[in-house]
Write a protein that holds these residues in place. Structure first.
Motif, PDB file in Angstrom:
ATOM      1  N   GLY A  98      10.936   5.898  -6.929  1.00  0.00           N
ATOM      2  CA  GLY A  98      10.857   4.860  -8.206  1.00  0.00           C
ATOM      3  C   GLY A  98      11.757   3.861  -8.003  1.00  0.00           C
ATOM      4  O   GLY A  98      11.374   2.761  -8.439  1.00  0.00           O
ATOM      5  N   SER A  99      12.826   3.983  -7.573  1.00  0.00           N
ATOM      6  CA  SER A  99      14.152   3.241  -7.487  1.00  0.00           C
ATOM      7  C   SER A  99      13.761   1.844  -6.737  1.00  0.00           C
ATOM      8  O   SER A  99      14.111   0.649  -6.759  1.00  0.00           O
ATOM      9  CB  SER A  99      15.273   3.922  -6.878  1.00  0.00           C
ATOM     10  N   LEU A 100      12.711   2.182  -5.430  1.00  0.00           N
ATOM     11  CA  LEU A 100      12.342   1.153  -4.570  1.00  0.00           C
ATOM     12  C   LEU A 100      11.846  -0.113  -5.599  1.00  0.00           C
ATOM     13  O   LEU A 100      11.812  -1.415  -5.109  1.00  0.00           O
ATOM     14  CB  LEU A 100      11.421   1.606  -3.703  1.00  0.00           C
ATOM     15  N   TYR A 101      11.102   0.134  -6.441  1.00  0.00           N
ATOM     16  CA  TYR A 101      10.355  -0.681  -7.315  1.00  0.00           C
ATOM     17  C   TYR A 101      11.405  -1.500  -8.086  1.00  0.00           C
ATOM     18  O   TYR A 101      10.980  -2.506  -8.991  1.00  0.00           O
ATOM     19  CB  TYR A 101       9.420   0.100  -8.256  1.00  0.00           C
ATOM     20  N   TYR A 102      12.695  -1.393  -8.138  1.00  0.00           N
ATOM     21  CA  TYR A 102      13.803  -2.158  -8.761  1.00  0.00           C
ATOM     22  C   TYR A 102      13.656  -3.476  -7.711  1.00  0.00           C
ATOM     23  O   TYR A 102      13.856  -4.677  -8.234  1.00  0.00           O
ATOM     24  CB  TYR A 102      15.123  -1.747  -8.832  1.00  0.00           C
ATOM     25  N   HIS A 103      13.461  -3.187  -6.389  1.00  0.00           N
ATOM     26  CA  HIS A 103      13.725  -4.223  -5.489  1.00  0.00           C
ATOM     27  C   HIS A 103      12.202  -5.000  -5.113  1.00  0.00           C
ATOM     28  O   HIS A 103      12.218  -5.937  -4.750  1.00  0.00           O
ATOM     29  CB  HIS A 103      14.409  -3.686  -4.432  1.00  0.00           C
ATOM     30  N   PHE A 104      11.109  -4.093  -5.058  1.00  0.00           N
ATOM     31  CA  PHE A 104       9.876  -4.573  -4.488  1.00  0.00           C
ATOM     32  C   PHE A 104       8.956  -4.300  -5.553  1.00  0.00           C
ATOM     33  O   PHE A 104       8.937  -3.448  -6.132  1.00  0.00           O
ATOM     34  CB  PHE A 104       9.770  -4.128  -3.164  1.00  0.00           C
ATOM     35  N   ASP A 105       7.790  -5.111  -5.636  1.00  0.00           N
ATOM     36  CA  ASP A 105       6.620  -4.929  -6.395  1.00  0.00           C
ATOM     37  C   ASP A 105       5.948  -3.571  -6.119  1.00  0.00           C
ATOM     38  O   ASP A 105       5.406  -3.046  -6.931  1.00  0.00           O
ATOM     39  CB  ASP A 105       5.662  -6.123  -6.525  1.00  0.00           C
ATOM     40  N   SER A 106       5.671  -3.555  -4.926  1.00  0.00           N
ATOM     41  CA  SER A 106       4.828  -2.421  -4.421  1.00  0.00           C
ATOM     42  C   SER A 106       5.032  -2.024  -2.962  1.00  0.00           C
ATOM     43  O   SER A 106       5.688  -2.988  -2.281  1.00  0.00           O
ATOM     44  CB  SER A 106       3.216  -3.073  -4.408  1.00  0.00           C
ATOM     45  N   LYS A 107       4.570  -1.190  -2.376  1.00  0.00           N
ATOM     46  CA  LYS A 107       4.672  -0.760  -0.953  1.00  0.00           C
ATOM     47  C   LYS A 107       4.072  -1.807  -0.028  1.00  0.00           C
ATOM     48  O   LYS A 107       4.533  -2.402   1.024  1.00  0.00           O
ATOM     49  CB  LYS A 107       3.784   0.389  -0.587  1.00  0.00           C
ATOM     50  N   GLU A 108       2.920  -2.502  -0.691  1.00  0.00           N
ATOM     51  CA  GLU A 108       2.084  -3.422   0.107  1.00  0.00           C
ATOM     52  C   GLU A 108       3.045  -4.769   0.165  1.00  0.00           C
ATOM     53  O   GLU A 108       3.168  -5.562   1.310  1.00  0.00           O
ATOM     54  CB  GLU A 108       0.950  -3.886  -0.568  1.00  0.00           C
ATOM     55  N   SER A 109       3.797  -5.092  -0.919  1.00  0.00           N
ATOM     56  CA  SER A 109       4.816  -6.253  -0.830  1.00  0.00           C
ATOM     57  C   SER A 109       5.962  -5.977   0.112  1.00  0.00           C
ATOM     58  O   SER A 109       6.629  -7.052   0.667  1.00  0.00           O
ATOM     59  CB  SER A 109       5.151  -6.780  -2.199  1.00  0.00           C
ATOM     60  N   MET A 110       6.486  -4.937   0.076  1.00  0.00           N
ATOM     61  CA  MET A 110       7.217  -4.472   1.571  1.00  0.00           C
ATOM     62  C   MET A 110       6.673  -4.802   2.716  1.00  0.00           C
ATOM     63  O   MET A 110       7.434  -5.665   3.460  1.00  0.00           O
ATOM     64  CB  MET A 110       7.911  -3.100   1.371  1.00  0.00           C
ATOM     65  N   LEU A 111       5.468  -4.425   3.032  1.00  0.00           N
ATOM     66  CA  LEU A 111       4.878  -4.506   4.366  1.00  0.00           C
ATOM     67  C   LEU A 111       4.703  -6.229   4.637  1.00  0.00           C
ATOM     68  O   LEU A 111       4.991  -6.942   5.598  1.00  0.00           O
ATOM     69  CB  LEU A 111       3.144  -3.982   4.137  1.00  0.00           C
ATOM     70  N   ASP A 112       4.379  -6.910   3.248  1.00  0.00           N
ATOM     71  CA  ASP A 112       4.045  -8.290   3.363  1.00  0.00           C
ATOM     72  C   ASP A 112       5.467  -8.846   3.657  1.00  0.00           C
ATOM     73  O   ASP A 112       5.341  -9.970   4.450  1.00  0.00           O
ATOM     74  CB  ASP A 112       3.412  -8.881   1.962  1.00  0.00           C
ATOM     75  N   GLU A 113       6.393  -8.746   3.120  1.00  0.00           N
ATOM     76  CA  GLU A 113       7.716  -9.547   3.467  1.00  0.00           C
ATOM     77  C   GLU A 113       8.088  -9.140   4.804  1.00  0.00           C
ATOM     78  O   GLU A 113       8.713 -10.027   5.520  1.00  0.00           O
ATOM     79  CB  GLU A 113       8.848  -9.042   2.425  1.00  0.00           C
TER      80      GLU A 113
END
Lengths: 205, 205, 205, 205
Positions: free
Chosen positions: D51-66
């Motif tokens: 859950g903590s990842l979602y403080y930094h990113f909107d979603s798994k997909e947006s990590m991929l995107d970035e």
DNA sequence: CATGAATGAGAATTCATTCAT
DNA sequence: GATGAATGAATTCTCATTCAT
């Protein structure tokens, strides 16, 4: 009527800031519903981060609690004054309705929240005071109506409980569309409502 | 008025099962509020696991959608018939109110959900039909009231929009306490409500 | 090289139906990736329901297994024949490349799946044969290249492992864009590839 | 080329932390494939809860995107510089290949992800920039090859599109086995690759 | 007082798989 | 052979809440 003791944590912070934040919270709760409102949304609206709200309040629920209990406290201040005034049934109804619209004017958001959430909240011990208030409310209105029927001021051919609900709902539901500062003053709206409730919308033949 | 076609995914499943499940869901939504209702709660109530609901429906939201759109479709079937009947203003109001209480009787849960959720739902494109319905509704009632004022059937001294809201709310809020199969039939309740709305609760001197 | 024993369940069904279904599955796996492919998608494509596939196959994984092992079996039939033919290094390379493009032509989907998934699959015991094949493959190619260098047929100034990877990748990656029945026959593509790999794309001065 | 602005939600967090987390994510995506990677796996690797990842990113997909858009942005910085340098066709190819191996060195994980996922991602609107990049890429390489053929620098007897794919794949596939910090520097690998691509692996008779 | 970063307990949803009919 | 209906485990994501700074 108020609720559980706060942890030592809270109740810091200047009262004015609390009031401000509670107004903000109430506005959002009213607009989106309590459950659908995130703490972050409230914080955004207040220009701070979600975590910062916890300096002022124990929890989201305690904000709700404080909003509702503050409102009910003020409401009963008004109602109790009316009920103690020794008015006749019709005048009592008129005064209660007028008082209600004044409360709607002052606490629109709280009233709207109350209406959406009271039923399922009152199951929780913390919010038992909602049920208590509801009961006291019912007693006051039902009693007044019964007195009115006995006195020949109100029609006797109506189901009394149905009538109670009719009058009660008729008044409070107005909070769902009322906007303070609009065309009509609370007193003006009260007058019109009373006219409809008491005399009907049909032209008496 | 109903909403988008479901993916081929869903819409399988025998219509009766869907209906059953939707009734269950509506009951829970009405009791706890849509947001506060978990999919698991619905599934529990239906005697299955949460995941299993997704064989029948795309999402929690699409259950809500189907509940509301089904209700509104049936409601407008009734309303349109009344409005097409060419009745006078007073008779139209009487027929609409009676029809409304019949719908409350048939779709109590849907009506309760509608009242709690409609406002914030209608912002979403998927639920735009709620706003559309609201508008059509307003047109029908306002028109009838105006006609009634023009015909001298209703009092002219009242704010017409206020009166509209009064009558509208007065009727629908009943869904919040009405229990099908209770003491009063919908028609009986309608009669009493109409009597109050039209003639007031005060004894005319 | 083939994989685990099937449960008694499976291996029913006519071989042709299996083949058909596996082709369908392979196509979808190749297009979307194994993980991203749902059993339902395969079933849709095959005109049946997801559950029905389990009459034919134990699991999604066993479909993948069968697709890959069938492909590798056929591939090695071809490769082994070439390697046993006693050709010179250059001719061996030519024959292997040509054979590879024929396999790509026949098993495009399987090759594409192999390329995307082999690396992480080969960790699982069930798919150890992928690693085994890879190793056998490497031995054959590396050996041929070394022989070629020793014979003075290939350049000695290149890193031999780098060269191996270069040639290997150069060939198989073609599966990612190759479409059977397109402009070029596999043999024609093989010829062009060989020409580039062996002689380069620059004009020798 | 980069993608949509993040909600105000995200994009908090110090850039260094984001960078770190994205590197972690990229590594895992590259190793297991995007779909097969769970958010929890990334979080484990980063020493936090999912859950903590979602403080930094909107979603798994947006990590991929970035990850992908950052890589492509840097890649094109390098490519554009090369293409603007006014080199001859052969020198351009050499510079592009060298630049590519440098990017592989710097963004190995991103390149590997790109290769496995680009095809099916580019169908989604959010990742359209992948297709755009692909097209720009093709234009640059094809153009250079054509210029080279016209100038008599590259062989004219080869299918130009086939040659393009050959060179393109030949370079990028190296990301699948390349390990930064290994025996060969990117420049050294580029030199060997260029030697093979340009002059072939066979000894010219 | 407020922030930034995290936690941890759910929430909705997906999906391979099972199985009675 | 296939369907319809379910299971149950895993997955992504949300959010109230905590707390060191």
């Amino acid at each position: 009527m108020p609720s559980a003791k706060k942890k030592t944590t809270t109740a810091n912070a200047s009262p004015e800031r609390r009031r401000e934040l509670l107004n903000t919270a109430a506005e959002v709760f009213a607009a989106q519903g309590y459950n659908a409102t995130t703490v972050r949304r409230i914080a955004d609206e207040a220009g701070m981060l979600a975590g910062s709200l916890y300096y002022h309040f124990d929890s989201k629920e305690s904000m709700l609690d404080e909003i509702l209990s503050t409102f009910l406290t003020e409401l009963w201040d008004g109602y109790d004054a009316v009920l103690a005034a020794g008015l006749g049934p019709r005048e009592t109804i008129e005064a209660l309705v007028t008082e209600s619209f004044r409360e709607i004017d002052r606490h629109r958001a709280a009233v709207a929240i109350y209406q959406k959430e009271a039923r399922h909240l009152s199951a929780q011990p913390r919010f038992r005071y909602l049920a208590d208030s509801q009961q006291k409310f019912e007693k006051a209105w039902l009693g007044t109506l019964e007195r009115g029927v006995a006195d020949g001021v109100f029609r006797a051919d109506l189901d009394i409980r149905l009538t109670y609900r009719f009058v009660r709902d008729t008044v409070w539901i107005a909070a769902s569309w009322y906007r303070p500062g609009g065309r009509h003053s609370p007193e003006e709206i009260a007058r019109q409502y009373l006219s409809m409730v008491l005399d009907g919308i049909a032209l008496s033949a």
